[in-house]
Design an enzyme around this catalytic site. Structure first.
Site, PDB file in Angstrom:
ATOM      1  CB  SER A 164      41.454  42.068  41.461  1.00 31.86           C
ATOM      2  OG  SER A 164      40.003  41.257  41.002  1.00 31.86           O
ATOM      3  CE1 TYR A 177      42.981  41.262  36.415  1.00 37.28           C
ATOM      4  CE2 TYR A 177      40.423  40.854  37.464  1.00 37.28           C
ATOM      5  CZ  TYR A 177      41.874  41.659  37.140  1.00 37.28           C
ATOM      6  OH  TYR A 177      41.458  41.927  38.160  1.00 37.28           O
TER       7      TYR A 177
END
Length: 281
Positions: A164, A177
């Site tokens: 990501s 995250y």
């Protein structure tokens, strides 16, 4: 043609988290190139539905299987079913991942210590961190242990991890995250070196901002569907001025798992509309 994806036809790919928005798009794109797909997901009903839809659309063999990426026995059982249905595995795509509201702060920064304290980092539930780290990192590690062994023993194949943009530029509010995806980048590089002489390549793709089931609660208003202030901030910092379409990940994924990238290993490619290139000014 030499420079085509024709050589991928009838290869077998395993995709974890395959019933998600991004997973479904990647699986469909690979199947359209003739890659036989095994869709693994903790939600068996969703995995089967995605597999049936892809097979009907592309004509390529595709199976949907229940699998818990945090349970090695579950992964081993899934591998046996993949072999029975499609044959030996050539490609592993680690797509399982996600975030949790329990690991998300309510404020971006602490302005007033007393007022913001509970809504800040200090108010987070550590169990939320555990869940996010396990799903993103261990959920990549364990499938690689199970399916990667087969690839290494065969002396060929490709592993593609889904990272990501948070791994490069951690966003406010989602520390778990961001850190977990950063670990995916490091693991991708480490494993690529470890496997470099075996014939197995290891790379990753780092999506920018795509609307998914995991981030929709942060980026759009549930009642109106309009962008939240956070969503607007993201668009303002993405030079292309929009969210990505999940189909726009397919080309990069196809390249990385194909023979066109035979000398490519240990890299993470952003697919982010220019987000990583923009300094905000």
């Amino acid at each position: 043609m030499k420079y085509s994806f024709e050589h991928l036809k009838n290869k077998v790919a395993v995709l974890t988290g395959g019933a998600g928005v991004i997973g479904t798009a990647i699986a469909t794109g690979l199947a359209e190139s003739g890659i036989k797909m095994a869709i693994l997901d903790i939600n068996e009903e969703a995995a089967v539905k995605v597999a049936e839809d892809i097979k009907a659309k592309t004509g390529t063999d595709c199976v949907g299987l229940a699998c818990n990426v945090l349970d090695k026995d579950s992964l081993i059982q899934a591998k046996e079913k993949v072999h029975a249905a499609l044959g030996p595995v050539d490609i592993l795509i680690n797509g399982a991942g996600g975030n949790s509201p329990k690991a998300t702060t309510k404020v971006e920064t602490i302005v007033d210590v007393e007022k913001d304290f509970q809504d800040s980092f200090f108010g987070l539930d550590s169990s939320g961190f555990d869940w996010v780290f396990d799903l993103n990192f261990k959920g990549t590690l364990l499938p690689t242990m199970v399916f990667g062994e087969e690839l290494v023993r065969s002396g060929k194949g490709s592993i593609l991890n889904v990272s990501s943009m948070n791994s490069y530029r951690p966003l406010t509010k989602i520390p778990a995250y961001s850190a977990a995806k950063s670990s995916i980048n490091n693991f991708t590089q480490w494993l690529s070196v470890h496997f470099a002489k075996t014939g197995v390549r290891v790379n990753a793709v780092a999506p920018g901002f795509f609307l998914t089931n995991q981030n929709r609660f942060l980026l759009t208003d549930k009642e109106t569907g309009e962008m939240t202030p956070r969503g607007k901030k993201i668009i303002d910092n993405t030079p292309m001025g929009r969210y990505g379409e999940v189909d726009e990940l397919i080309g990069t994924c196809l390249y990385l798992v194909s023979d066109l990238a035979q000398f490519v290993t240990g890299i993470v490619i952003p697919v982010d509309g220019g987000y990583s290139a923009f300094g905000g000014v």
